[in-house]
Design a protein around this motif. Structure first.
Motif, mmCIF file in Angstrom:
data_model
loop_
_atom_site.group_PDB
_atom_site.id
_atom_site.type_symbol
_atom_site.label_atom_id
_atom_site.label_comp_id
_atom_site.label_asym_id
_atom_site.label_seq_id
_atom_site.Cartn_x
_atom_site.Cartn_y
_atom_site.Cartn_z
ATOM 1 N N GLY A 1 0.950 -29.877 8.234
ATOM 2 C CA GLY A 1 1.111 -29.918 9.682
ATOM 3 C C GLY A 1 -0.010 -30.615 10.419
ATOM 4 N N GLY B 1 5.578 -32.442 12.573
ATOM 5 C CA GLY B 1 6.545 -31.478 13.118
ATOM 6 C C GLY B 1 7.619 -31.237 12.077
ATOM 7 N N ASP B 2 8.878 -31.381 12.476
ATOM 8 C CA ASP B 2 9.962 -31.256 11.507
ATOM 9 C C ASP B 2 10.730 -32.588 11.452
ATOM 10 O OD1 ASP B 2 11.597 -29.201 9.847
ATOM 11 O OD2 ASP B 2 13.062 -30.453 10.889
ATOM 12 N N GLY C 1 6.497 -34.144 8.411
ATOM 13 C CA GLY C 1 5.939 -33.726 9.690
ATOM 14 C C GLY C 1 5.167 -34.844 10.357
ATOM 15 N N THR D 1 11.839 -29.671 5.404
ATOM 16 C CA THR D 1 12.319 -29.247 6.731
ATOM 17 C C THR D 1 12.312 -27.732 6.878
ATOM 18 O OG1 THR D 1 14.231 -29.302 8.243
ATOM 19 C CG2 THR D 1 14.717 -29.323 5.885
ATOM 20 N N ASN D 2 12.280 -27.301 8.140
ATOM 21 C CA ASN D 2 12.415 -25.866 8.395
ATOM 22 C C ASN D 2 13.884 -25.439 8.340
ATOM 23 O OD1 ASN D 2 13.692 -26.308 10.986
ATOM 24 N ND2 ASN D 2 11.665 -26.641 11.882
ATOM 25 N N CYS E 1 1.093 -21.946 12.285
ATOM 26 C CA CYS E 1 0.936 -23.346 12.691
ATOM 27 C C CYS E 1 0.421 -23.399 14.111
ATOM 28 C CB CYS E 1 2.291 -24.040 12.610
ATOM 29 S SG CYS E 1 2.293 -25.777 13.086
ATOM 30 N N CYS F 1 3.614 -34.784 21.309
ATOM 31 C CA CYS F 1 4.441 -34.515 20.123
ATOM 32 C C CYS F 1 5.843 -35.095 20.232
ATOM 33 C CB CYS F 1 4.512 -33.024 19.832
ATOM 34 S SG CYS F 1 5.745 -32.131 20.813
ATOM 35 N N ARG G 1 -0.099 -26.732 17.089
ATOM 36 C CA ARG G 1 0.344 -28.111 17.216
ATOM 37 C C ARG G 1 -0.792 -29.069 17.558
ATOM 38 N NH1 ARG G 1 5.217 -29.436 17.149
ATOM 39 N NH2 ARG G 1 4.168 -31.006 15.939
ATOM 40 N N CYS H 1 8.719 -30.730 16.907
ATOM 41 C CA CYS H 1 9.221 -29.595 16.147
ATOM 42 C C CYS H 1 10.158 -28.785 17.026
ATOM 43 C CB CYS H 1 8.093 -28.720 15.611
ATOM 44 S SG CYS H 1 8.657 -27.678 14.236
ATOM 45 N N ASN H 2 11.067 -28.079 16.365
ATOM 46 C CA ASN H 2 12.050 -27.298 17.111
ATOM 47 C C ASN H 2 11.898 -25.796 16.887
ATOM 48 O OD1 ASN H 2 12.848 -27.398 14.483
ATOM 49 N ND2 ASN H 2 14.707 -28.596 14.845
#
Lengths: 92, 505
Positions: free
Chosen positions: B87, B121-122, B119, B150-151, B74, A12, B76, B67-68
């Motif tokens: 996602g 991720g973000d 995505g 975005t988150n 979700c 990722c 991954r 992603c943070n």
């Protein structure tokens, strides 16, 4: 003293830009840590940065092969629950 | 409950007043309720304009894998071909690959008007990849609208960079404004080089989201807020979220249902957290509609989706296929501009017709505006459409149905029902239910289903389930056909009993 990325890595990219030593690199089938460069962030950060952002339990291990994020620690899903649901799905 | 992020003195948005900006009445009325500037910005954007989503296509460039934060809905894991949900992607792209793919799609699908990064991720947790993609496309396809979802965790810090690329729209996913609720949705965030957990994590995330929302509004960037409806976790709370984000100037609120199956490996999926039913989602959207414009046509696309909303043509544009294409980019740009001009003219003439009091299609509304008992109750009518705002899909080919609420006040899109329920996985997902069974279940609550054609077997099964099929309105504009059916039902005496206490939204 170096960390290692193992096969559960999902590629990722989250860890790669965080490493203060540029020890992490893209590789197949998954990202790798250059053991000669990795310091486990000693002196730079309180927590090893790759392990602090990694979303996958068990993907980063130390020299004793202990997961820095053990099963259940990130998702809150206990290993027992995980196994039970997988068995349930397989039995359908 | 405390709402540390909510500033009571925040200025109300100029275009968010009461019902005028809501989904009240027809689609045209909704667009008319927006300011001219907002309307101009969203008129070709399928995700932001209910009207545009019949005519224009979007694509998501999957360039942002990192992603943070972690959300409980979700996981991954990428690349499940059976899943169509946010996602999930099959192919992660570099910025250069994303630019080439976007140009190829824009050449093959002239309806393409929007490139979004969502995505997997973000986008803002991958700033270099995200902004390199925007930079290249702003140069090579200047007619495309650029947007991101975005988150919000690092939105305030990235906003200067973001504003450089002429991004007119940003979506922030805001599921809560209370850290107690947030702690049940977000197990952790990555913040200032630490992993922060629980209520403390949710408190930081909420504060950043609200700050980012305020900063975007202050810069004139349109903000849509997405919320995931999680029964028993944030369902009641989302009314408060809606009120707050409206007060801060978000122009649209999109409440989407939680997708949670054990097979997806998410916390919610594995813990047996249920998804909301269609009627629960609609009830919440109706409640929030008094507060602000609500979006009803969201399809919860994958982070690599391509095409009109509700379709995904991503498989036609894999990297090797894109590499083999020969493209005249100038001709493609001209085709897109010509198509947009044509659609704009059609919509303008439709609006002009709607505004003419003598128009027969609007007479019911014109005649019966006086306060008195309703002529008849409202009815949910499902529609099979392949786009262009027409009833032009065969029942058996429809992967989703648009659901309209028809009443004296007109036809109003209230949602969409998928027939494949996010999974076409056959045996692994099989519980003995056929596709037709699932479709009938998905259409629960609807009394009619309009399509271009339908076979005899589904016809009988649908009728038995109380959902009468109707193939008489093929190729007609959706709203006209829906109202024609409502008037037929009224004339047949089927709508005699107004439902007591039902809100007129």
């Amino acid at each position: 003293m170096a960390l290692e990325i193992v096969e559960s890595c999902v590629n990722c990219w989250a860890c790669e830009p965080l490493c203060p030593n540029q020890a992490i690199y893209e590789a197949k089938p998954h990202f790798m840590v250059d053991a000669n460069k990795c310091t486990e962030c000693a002196g730079d950060f309180a927590d090893a940065q790759c392990a602090a952002i990694c979303p996958v339990e068990g993907a980063i291990v130390n020299e004793r092969h202990e997961a820095l994020n053990p099963p259940g620690s990130l998702t809150g899903i206990s290993p027992a629950r995980w196994a039970a649901v997988q068995a349930e799905i397989a039995a359908r | 409950m405390d709402f540390p992020a909510f500033d009571q003195t925040a200025p109300a948005s100029a275009h968010a007043s009461a019902c005028s900006a809501g989904s009240c009445g027809s689609t045209a009325a909704q667009m008319n309720g927006l300011s001219d500037e907002v309307r101009r910005k969203v008129q070709n954007h399928p995700c932001y304009s209910e009207e545009a989503h019949h005519h224009f296509a979007r694509m998501h460039a999957a360039v942002a894998p990192a992603c943070n934060i972690q959300c409980n809905y979700c996981n991954r894991k990428y690349d499940c071909s059976n899943e169509s949900r946010p996602g999930v992607v099959s192919e992660l792209l570099t910025p250069e690959q994303a630019i080439n793919k976007t140009l190829a799609v824009a050449a093959a699908i002239p309806q393409l008007s929007v490139l979004g990064i969502a995505g997997p991720g973000d986008p803002l947790a991958n700033p270099e990849r995200t902004f390199a993609t925007f930079r290249g496309l702003a140069e090579k396809a200047p007619d495309l609208k650029l947007c991101l979802s975005t988150n919000g965790l690092v939105l305030p810090e990235q906003i200067d960079e973001l504003a450089k690329y002429n991004i007119e729209h940003v979506t922030i996913t805001i599921n809560c404004v209370d850290p107690e609720v947030g702690a049940k949705i977000y197990p952790w965030i990555f913040w200032n080089n630490r992993r922060i957990r629980g209520r403390a994590a949710a408190k930081i995330l909420i504060a950043q989201q609200q700050k980012g929302l305020e900063m975007l509004v202050a810069r004139g960037i349109l903000v849509k807020v997405n919320s995931v409806l999680i029964p028993g976790v944030n369902d009641q709370h989302l009314r408060e979220v809606s009120r707050i984000v409206k007060a801060k100037g978000a122009f649209l609120h999109n409440v989407t249902p939680l997708i949670a199956e054990a097979e997806h490996g998410t916390f919610f999926g594995l813990m047996g957290q249920r998804s909301p039913r269609a009627d629960e989602l609609k009830a919440l959207q109706d409640d929030c509609a008094g507060d602000m414009a609500m979006m009803r046509h969201c399809r919860q696309c994958r982070a690599d989706a391509v095409g009109l909303l509700g379709e995904d043509r991503g498989a036609e544009f894999t990297l090797d296929k894109v590499a083999a294409m020969e493209i005249d980019h100038q001709a493609a740009l001209e085709r897109r501009l010509a198509l947009r001009a044509k659609v704009a003219a059609e919509l303008e003439s439709k609006r002009a017709r709607a505004a003419t009091p003598g128009d027969p299609a609007r007479q019911v509304i014109a005649w019966h505006r006086q306060p008195r008992a309703a002529l008849g109750r409202s009815v949910l009518i499902a529609v099979a459409s392949r786009g262009s705002g027409l009833i032009n899909e065969h029942f058996g080919h429809a992967r989703e149905f648009l659901v309209y609420e028809a009443s004296e006040a007109g036809a109003r899109l209230v949602g969409q029902r998928k027939t494949d329920l996010y999974c076409s996985g056959g045996e692994t997902c099989g519980d003995g239910e056929t596709v037709l069974d699932r479709t009938i279940r998905a259409l629960a609550g609807c009394e009619r289903v309009l399509c271009s054609k339908i076979g005899i077997e589904p016809w009988g099964r649908l009728e038995a389930a109380g959902i009468k099929p109707d193939g008489e309105h093929g190729m007609e504009p959706i709203e006209d056909a829906v109202m024609a059916v409502w008037r037929e039902m009224l004339a047949a005496g089927l709508l005699a009993t107004p439902v007591a206490g039902k809100r007129c939204a």
